[in-house]
Design a protein around this motif. Structure first.
Motif, short mmCIF file in Angstrom:
data_model
loop_
_atom_site.label_atom_id
_atom_site.label_comp_id
_atom_site.label_asym_id
_atom_site.label_seq_id
_atom_site.Cartn_x
_atom_site.Cartn_y
_atom_site.Cartn_z
N UNK A 172 0.84 -1.20 0.00
CA UNK A 172 0.00 0.00 0.00
C UNK A 172 0.87 1.25 0.00
N UNK A 173 0.27 2.34 -0.38
CA UNK A 173 0.94 3.63 -0.31
C UNK A 173 1.30 3.96 1.13
N UNK A 174 0.44 3.56 2.07
CA UNK A 174 0.71 3.81 3.49
C UNK A 174 2.02 3.13 3.92
N UNK A 175 2.29 1.92 3.44
CA UNK A 175 3.55 1.24 3.76
C UNK A 175 4.74 2.02 3.20
N UNK A 176 4.60 2.56 2.00
CA UNK A 176 5.68 3.34 1.40
C UNK A 176 5.92 4.62 2.22
N UNK A 177 4.83 5.24 2.68
CA UNK A 177 4.98 6.43 3.53
C UNK A 177 5.65 6.07 4.86
N UNK A 178 5.33 4.90 5.40
CA UNK A 178 5.96 4.48 6.64
C UNK A 178 7.46 4.27 6.45
N UNK A 179 7.85 3.69 5.32
CA UNK A 179 9.28 3.52 5.03
C UNK A 179 9.96 4.88 4.94
N UNK A 180 9.34 5.82 4.25
CA UNK A 180 9.93 7.16 4.12
C UNK A 180 10.03 7.84 5.49
N UNK A 181 9.04 7.64 6.35
CA UNK A 181 9.07 8.24 7.69
C UNK A 181 10.29 7.77 8.46
N UNK A 182 10.70 6.53 8.27
CA UNK A 182 11.85 5.98 8.98
C UNK A 182 13.16 6.61 8.50
N UNK A 183 13.13 7.27 7.36
CA UNK A 183 14.32 7.92 6.81
C UNK A 183 14.42 9.39 7.19
N UNK A 184 13.41 9.93 7.87
CA UNK A 184 13.33 11.36 8.17
C UNK A 184 14.63 11.95 8.72
N UNK A 185 14.92 13.15 8.29
CA UNK A 185 15.95 13.98 8.91
C UNK A 185 15.53 15.44 8.74
N UNK A 186 16.08 16.29 9.58
CA UNK A 186 15.72 17.71 9.60
C UNK A 186 15.90 18.34 8.23
N UNK A 187 14.85 18.97 7.73
CA UNK A 187 14.91 19.67 6.45
C UNK A 187 14.67 18.80 5.24
N UNK A 188 14.39 17.52 5.43
CA UNK A 188 14.21 16.61 4.30
C UNK A 188 12.81 16.72 3.72
N UNK A 189 12.71 16.42 2.45
CA UNK A 189 11.44 16.26 1.75
C UNK A 189 11.50 14.92 1.04
N UNK A 190 10.45 14.15 1.17
CA UNK A 190 10.40 12.82 0.54
C UNK A 190 9.27 12.79 -0.46
N UNK A 191 9.61 12.43 -1.69
CA UNK A 191 8.60 12.29 -2.74
C UNK A 191 8.40 10.80 -2.96
#
Length: 126
Positions: free
Chosen positions: A88-107
């Motif tokens: 699901x798209x939600x799983x992809x968003x969860x993966x991106x959330x685990x990569x977060x860092x200050x000032x980042x944008x994830x597409x």
């Protein structure tokens, strides 16, 4: 479905981080890669060289314009790419959330075609 996670950020901000901040971010990236690899859901992962190593090509009539520099007319630079297999798209968003860092944008973008090619994994010395 396959998704790309495109990581944008400020190269100058990342370059100014204390070593501990960089180590913690890289550890979180490694944890996500390990988890997805164990589940058979990890595709290609790329960390791109700094924008100063970039050239830009734009088609213009018969003579394309090629310039030096990181300029694709954005304030943030594309810093890396993950290809992940998620139900699901939600799983992809969860993966991106685990990569977060200050000032980042994830597409996060679905992929319609994927060919992993034949180049072996490697980390070049820069």
């Amino acid at each position: 479905m396959l998704y790309s996670i495109l990581i944008y950020g400020s190269e100058s901000a990342v370059a100014a981080w204390d070593p501990g901040v960089l180590d913690e971010m890289l550890e979180r990236h490694a944890d996500l890669r390990d988890d997805l690899q164990a589940q058979g859901r990890l595709g290609t992962v790329l960390r791109l060289m700094p924008g100063t190593a970039t050239t830009v090509r734009r088609p213009r009539d018969a003579h394309p314009l090629v310039t030096d520099g990181p300029f694709a007319e954005t304030k943030e630079q594309l810093m890396g790419i993950y290809i992940v297999d998620c139900d699901t798209l939600a799983q992809a968003h969860d993966a991106a959330r685990r990569l977060d860092f200050e000032g980042a944008t994830f597409e996060i973008r679905p992929i319609t075609w994927y060919d992993p090619g034949t180049i072996a994994a490697r980390i070049p010395q820069v």
